[in-house]
Write a protein that holds these residues in place. Structure first.
Motif, PDB file in Angstrom:
ATOM      1  N   ARG A 174       0.835  -1.207   0.000  1.00 36.99           N
ATOM      2  CA  ARG A 174       0.000   0.000   0.000  1.00 36.99           C
ATOM      3  C   ARG A 174       0.869   1.256   0.000  1.00 36.99           C
ATOM      4  NH1 ARG A 174      -2.383   2.474   4.779  1.00 36.99           N
ATOM      5  NH2 ARG A 174      -4.042   3.923   4.200  1.00 36.99           N
ATOM      6  N   ALA A 175       1.949   1.245   0.770  1.00 36.56           N
ATOM      7  CA  ALA A 175       2.835   2.407   0.837  1.00 36.56           C
ATOM      8  C   ALA A 175       3.543   2.640  -0.493  1.00 36.56           C
ATOM      9  CB  ALA A 175       3.855   2.217   1.958  1.00 36.56           C
ATOM     10  N   ILE A 176       4.061   1.572  -1.091  1.00 36.85           N
ATOM     11  CA  ILE A 176       4.763   1.710  -2.373  1.00 36.85           C
ATOM     12  C   ILE A 176       3.812   2.212  -3.452  1.00 36.85           C
ATOM     13  CG2 ILE A 176       5.849   0.392  -4.224  1.00 36.85           C
ATOM     14  CD1 ILE A 176       7.752   0.948  -1.969  1.00 36.85           C
ATOM     15  N   THR A 177       2.591   1.687  -3.469  1.00 39.27           N
ATOM     16  CA  THR A 177       1.604   2.129  -4.454  1.00 39.27           C
ATOM     17  C   THR A 177       1.289   3.611  -4.276  1.00 39.27           C
ATOM     18  OG1 THR A 177       0.623  -0.086  -4.494  1.00 39.27           O
ATOM     19  CG2 THR A 177      -0.710   1.719  -5.356  1.00 39.27           C
ATOM     20  N   ALA A 178       1.156   4.042  -3.020  1.00 33.43           N
ATOM     21  CA  ALA A 178       0.866   5.455  -2.748  1.00 33.43           C
ATOM     22  C   ALA A 178       2.026   6.348  -3.178  1.00 33.43           C
ATOM     23  CB  ALA A 178       0.572   5.643  -1.263  1.00 33.43           C
ATOM     24  N   LEU A 179       3.255   5.906  -2.942  1.00 39.12           N
ATOM     25  CA  LEU A 179       4.425   6.686  -3.348  1.00 39.12           C
ATOM     26  C   LEU A 179       4.508   6.800  -4.872  1.00 39.12           C
ATOM     27  CD1 LEU A 179       7.071   5.282  -0.837  1.00 39.12           C
ATOM     28  CD2 LEU A 179       6.142   7.604  -0.869  1.00 39.12           C
ATOM     29  N   LEU A 180       4.165   5.725  -5.566  1.00 39.37           N
ATOM     30  CA  LEU A 180       4.171   5.759  -7.031  1.00 39.37           C
ATOM     31  C   LEU A 180       3.123   6.736  -7.556  1.00 39.37           C
ATOM     32  CD1 LEU A 180       4.592   1.946  -7.767  1.00 39.37           C
ATOM     33  CD2 LEU A 180       6.237   3.741  -8.326  1.00 39.37           C
ATOM     34  N   GLU A 181       1.957   6.748  -6.930  1.00 36.82           N
ATOM     35  CA  GLU A 181       0.910   7.683  -7.351  1.00 36.82           C
ATOM     36  C   GLU A 181       1.329   9.121  -7.065  1.00 36.82           C
ATOM     37  OE1 GLU A 181      -2.589   6.466  -5.325  1.00 36.82           O
ATOM     38  OE2 GLU A 181      -2.867   4.631  -6.509  1.00 36.82           O
ATOM     39  N   LEU A 182       1.935   9.335  -5.906  1.00 35.79           N
ATOM     40  CA  LEU A 182       2.359  10.680  -5.523  1.00 35.79           C
ATOM     41  C   LEU A 182       3.460  11.200  -6.439  1.00 35.79           C
ATOM     42  CD1 LEU A 182       2.035  12.928  -3.325  1.00 35.79           C
ATOM     43  CD2 LEU A 182       3.905  11.807  -2.094  1.00 35.79           C
ATOM     44  N   GLY A 183       4.353  10.301  -6.865  1.00 32.79           N
ATOM     45  CA  GLY A 183       5.492  10.714  -7.685  1.00 32.79           C
ATOM     46  C   GLY A 183       5.302  10.486  -9.164  1.00 32.79           C
ATOM     47  N   ASP A 184       4.048  10.305  -9.610  1.00 36.53           N
ATOM     48  CA  ASP A 184       3.767  10.063 -11.033  1.00 36.53           C
ATOM     49  C   ASP A 184       4.598   8.901 -11.573  1.00 36.53           C
ATOM     50  OD1 ASP A 184       1.882  12.116 -11.242  1.00 36.53           O
ATOM     51  OD2 ASP A 184       3.424  13.619 -11.637  1.00 36.53           O
ATOM     52  N   GLY A 185       4.584   7.801 -10.834  1.00 33.69           N
ATOM     53  CA  GLY A 185       5.286   6.603 -11.273  1.00 33.69           C
ATOM     54  C   GLY A 185       6.686   6.464 -10.727  1.00 33.69           C
ATOM     55  N   VAL A 186       7.155   7.442  -9.950  1.00 34.10           N
ATOM     56  CA  VAL A 186       8.492   7.392  -9.353  1.00 34.10           C
ATOM     57  C   VAL A 186       8.336   7.370  -7.835  1.00 34.10           C
ATOM     58  CG1 VAL A 186      10.712   8.557  -9.100  1.00 34.10           C
ATOM     59  CG2 VAL A 186       9.510   8.628 -11.293  1.00 34.10           C
ATOM     60  N   ALA A 187       8.758   6.282  -7.208  1.00 35.94           N
ATOM     61  CA  ALA A 187       8.537   6.128  -5.766  1.00 35.94           C
ATOM     62  C   ALA A 187       9.552   6.899  -4.936  1.00 35.94           C
ATOM     63  CB  ALA A 187       8.571   4.647  -5.391  1.00 35.94           C
ATOM     64  N   PHE A 188      10.835   6.846  -5.334  1.00 29.43           N
ATOM     65  CA  PHE A 188      11.904   7.442  -4.528  1.00 29.43           C
ATOM     66  C   PHE A 188      12.397   8.730  -5.188  1.00 29.43           C
ATOM     67  CE2 PHE A 188      11.919   2.886  -3.715  1.00 29.43           C
ATOM     68  CZ  PHE A 188      11.906   2.847  -2.330  1.00 29.43           C
ATOM     69  N   ASP A 189      12.548   9.763  -4.386  1.00 27.51           N
ATOM     70  CA  ASP A 189      12.955  11.080  -4.875  1.00 27.51           C
ATOM     71  C   ASP A 189      14.409  11.041  -5.335  1.00 27.51           C
ATOM     72  OD1 ASP A 189      13.431  13.708  -5.405  1.00 27.51           O
ATOM     73  OD2 ASP A 189      13.068  14.435  -3.370  1.00 27.51           O
ATOM     74  N   THR A 190      14.619  11.131  -6.631  1.00 30.37           N
ATOM     75  CA  THR A 190      15.966  10.980  -7.194  1.00 30.37           C
ATOM     76  C   THR A 190      16.863  12.183  -6.931  1.00 30.37           C
ATOM     77  OG1 THR A 190      15.187  11.852  -9.312  1.00 30.37           O
ATOM     78  CG2 THR A 190      15.151   9.464  -9.026  1.00 30.37           C
ATOM     79  N   GLN A 191      16.304  13.276  -6.459  1.00 33.31           N
ATOM     80  CA  GLN A 191      17.116  14.471  -6.225  1.00 33.31           C
ATOM     81  C   GLN A 191      17.471  14.655  -4.756  1.00 33.31           C
ATOM     82  OE1 GLN A 191      14.922  17.689  -8.032  1.00 33.31           O
ATOM     83  NE2 GLN A 191      15.686  17.198 -10.064  1.00 33.31           N
ATOM     84  N   SER A 192      17.191  13.641  -3.946  1.00 32.02           N
ATOM     85  CA  SER A 192      17.509  13.724  -2.522  1.00 32.02           C
ATOM     86  C   SER A 192      18.648  12.775  -2.189  1.00 32.02           C
ATOM     87  CB  SER A 192      16.280  13.363  -1.679  1.00 32.02           C
ATOM     88  OG  SER A 192      16.624  13.288  -0.303  1.00 32.02           O
TER      89      SER A 192
END
Length: 740
Positions: A244-262
């Motif tokens: 559920r958490a991974i799915t929510a992160l993907l939705e929040l990031g438009d298909g990207v779960a982990f913030d690549t700029q952090s």
């Protein structure tokens, strides 16, 4: 102006600096004191109101929950020589079987990729993921590539992972880690385990100061944080996300779960999940059983709490050189403090803002603590000068006449004593009194490390055009000594050539013209290029075990009863005998370390296996354990001998030939490329609970189509030979069935 005037002015400036530092340290000390009080009040309250009424949960409760599929994600940049040992330790340590490790590597890091490929030869549940871009990018970018590969694996296999776990290649995993995640993942969306650094020699203060910081942080500070605000920062290792958490992160990031700029995406992700209403938990779960005798292999350490030291946690070596520690900590400061100010704004929650302040105050207190040390050294030097040098100048104390400043210094001294006592207590609880005492001198060294890391983080931020686009600062990793790790597995064909069983030209011919439905070894037997004994010897050498003929002997029922049918069919093994407490099994192929360890856990006894010639285990599996019994081959052959249609010598040759041509459906599917070993192993775990045949089960799970299954079954029938066919060739087949 005389030097005396200059020195007097210097003392005045020193006093001004001392006042500022004292105020900063006092505020920070009160902040830490508040956390201390919250922890001890909560601990006392729970002891009176919770643990006095309810027994603490026993670790054995974790074992009763069915294993859900779990995916471990490991980003790896320049981890040559480390990643194999991590996979080996996981396979032989974890009390879990239904897990897969996905390791992200880079196209411009061939050594690490080669390491992973070598590991995959030993561990079918390890998967190699090559990132799209050359490295180093960022840890988050690597994890996004890994996550994409996991979803592709799910589509191929029909498996749906319940939990996604973060780990680094140098992590040492606790035996029951996955059991704990498996127990909680249906109810919690972010599960964080404590991290306890592995010990280094006492003289190594750099590596040792990590012990002190994590022992206090993960035994007290994060516990209070979770209790007060329900938000847990991920440590980047030992973190499990629910689906559920991974799915929510993907939705929040438009298909990207982990913030690549952090640079600290693991820290950021805890806040994002909290804002999405996800449930987070920091778990300190001890595995201490008071009824069990102490482990004689564990040295006794005065002051160490057996309960605290048994918590399920992640262990790893942290940097042991000043430069490496400064690099690592500067990355943390950059991500949490500098980038955090831009990406994680202050919220509407006062309590959450308080913990954001605590995360960020280090940028100020690291400087203050180090400057306080320098200030103290200067004041001590002046005091020694006045004490030891005859007729020296006498200067008034810079604190002279300011009662409030004396009071502030006295308060800071008391707060410092509390800080030392708290740290010594938590370090001692896990590591013992020796490390607890060493935490005092390491406190000063830690101030230096944090001060230098602060400077480096600020310098990097000033030099960077965009602080959200900074490269992955690699930290070199050590791993505990575990021998040599997985050895390089020699190809089967090369072993056969070295044994003189096969020529190079024959091998090349077999590779160029493979037999559909047969793997290399079976194909060579079917082409009569090698014998089953030669194949067994080669496979045994590849596995590092012995081999043995089963021949025509039947495994007694009392021996067969030592191995439950579902385990025999799952792992394609049969029991041969007992050697003391050890059960000896026969297999036609290499048993991977994960399956070997799982067999020992499920049977609750030591297990040793050896290789049997092709077909011998298959025939016994069908006779002893198969749900549907096929042709009564032994009875047909016995009938032919009894009727003198074949001689005893002919019967031996017929039986040997018959056995060598028997195939399991799984081998045919894998040889055809319709299903890979990792997928099949995962599905076999679920098949243990099913009454369906393997083929029907795979179709129902979506791993195969009915057409693919029919194709494999037809090929299996074509490649196998029945006893009736062999006897018919000799015109010796009985007219009526044996059953009649």
């Amino acid at each position: 102006m005389s030097w005396l005037d200059l020195f007097t002015a210097y003392l005045y400036v020193l006093k001004s600096i001392a006042i500022v530092i004292a105020v900063v340290i006092f505020i920070s000390g009160l902040d830490d004191l508040f956390i201390d009080l919250m922890y001890w009040v909560r601990r006392a309250w729970r002891a009176v109101t919770v643990y006095s009424r309810h027994e603490q949960m026993n670790y054995k409760a974790l074992l009763g929950v069915d294993e859900k599929p779990l995916a471990i994600m490991v980003p790896a940049w320049q981890e040559h020589g480390v990643i194999g040992k991590m996979a080996q330790l996981a396979a032989t340590t974890l009390d879990y079987e239904n897990y897969h490790i996905f390791i992200g590597t880079y196209p411009n890091d061939p050594q690490t990729h080669a390491d992973v490929e070598q590991v995959r030869a030993h561990f079918p549940n390890v998967h190699s993921v090559v990132c799209a871009r050359p490295g180093p990018t960022s840890k988050a970018d690597c994890l996004n590539n890994v996550l994409d590969a996991i979803f592709q694996f799910e589509q191929r296999s029909g498996i749906e992972f319940a939990g996604f776990i973060l780990h680094d290649s140098e992590d040492v995993l606790s035996k029951l880690e996955l059991r704990l995640f498996n127990f909680l993942v249906d109810r919690k969306d972010l599960i964080q385990l404590p991290v306890y650094p592995l010990e280094r020699p006492l003289r190594e203060f750099t590596g040792g100061h990590y012990l002190d910081e994590f022992a206090e942080l993960h035994a007290k500070d994060i516990v209070v944080r979770e209790a007060m605000v329900g938000q847990v920062p991920s440590a980047g290792v030992g973190t499990c996300f629910s689906r559920r958490a991974i799915t929510a992160l993907l939705e929040l990031g438009d298909g990207v779960a982990f913030d690549t700029q952090s640079l600290t995406e693991d820290y950021d992700i805890g806040f994002r999940l909290k804002q999405l209403g996800m449930r987070e938990i920091f778990v300190r779960f001890p595995v201490h059983d008071a009824d069990q005798p102490a482990d004689p292999d564990q040295p006794r350490r005065p002051g160490r709490s057996a309960r605290e030291a048994s918590v399920i946690c992640v262990r790893e070596f942290f940097p042991d050189t000043l430069n490496a520690a400064v690099r690592q900590k500067s990355r943390w400061i950059t991500g949490i403090v500098i980038q955090g100010f831009k990406t994680l704004r202050w919220t509407n929650s006062g309590v959450l803002n308080y913990f954001l302040w605590r995360d960020r105050k280090g940028a100020l207190t690291n400087f203050a603590s180090f400057l306080a040390m320098l200030l103290a050294m200067q004041l001590i030097a002046i005091w020694l000068y006045q004490r030891l040098v005859p007729d020296s100048y006498r200067f008034l104390s810079i604190f002279q006449g300011d009662w409030w400043l004396y009071a502030l210094l006295a308060a800071n001294f008391v707060l410092m004593l509390n800080r030392i006592a708290q740290r010594m207590f938590f370090v001692t609880s896990y590591y013992g009194i020796v490390q607890g005492l060493m935490s005092l001198p390491r406190l000063l060294w830690g101030n230096l490390v944090n001060f230098l890391a602060n400077w480096r983080a600020i310098a990097q931020a000033l030099q960077a055009k965009d602080i959200r686009r900074m490269a992955w600062a690699k930290t070199d990793h050590d791993f505990p000594m575990l021998g040599e790790g997985p050895r390089l597995r020699q190809p089967l064909g090369q072993i056969l050539i070295a044994q003189g069983a096969l020529t190079e030209s024959q091998l090349q011919e077999a590779l160029v013209r493979p037999t559909p439905g047969l793997r290399l070894g079976s194909a060579l037997v079917h082409k009569d290029l090698i014998s089953t004994a030669q194949l067994a010897a080669a496979v045994a050498q590849q596995a590092g075990v012995s081999w043995e003929f089963l021949g025509e002997r039947l495994i007694p029922d009392e021996v067969a009863a030592l191995l439950p049918a579902h385990l025999a069919l799952h792992y394609s093994v049969v029991p041969l005998r007992e050697e003391g407490k050890t059960l000896v099994l026969a297999s036609e192929s290499v048993i991977d370390p994960v399956s070997h360890a799982a067999l020992e856990r499920k049977l609750e006894r030591p297990v040793r296996y050896l290789i049997a010639p092709k077909g011998e285990v298959t025939v016994e599996l069908r006779r002893l354990y198969a749900r549907q019994h096929g042709e009564p081959a032994r009875e047909l052959l016995a009938w032919a001998v009894e009727r003198k249609r074949v001689s005893a010598e002919q019967a031996k040759e017929l039986w040997k030939f018959y056995v060598s041509r028997q195939l399991m459906l799984g081998e045919v599917l894998q040889a055809l490329g319709r299903i890979d070993t990792a997928v099949l192993n995962a599905l076999l775990l679920r098949h243990e609970q099913s009454d369906d045949s393997l083929g029907l089960f795979l179709v129902n799970q979506g791993a195969l189509t009915q057409a693919t299954l029919d194709e494999a079954l037809r090929l299996q029938q074509q490649l196998q030979v029945t006893m009736a066919q062999l006897l018919r060739r000799l015109d010796a087949a009985p007219i009526v069935s044996v059953a009649a």
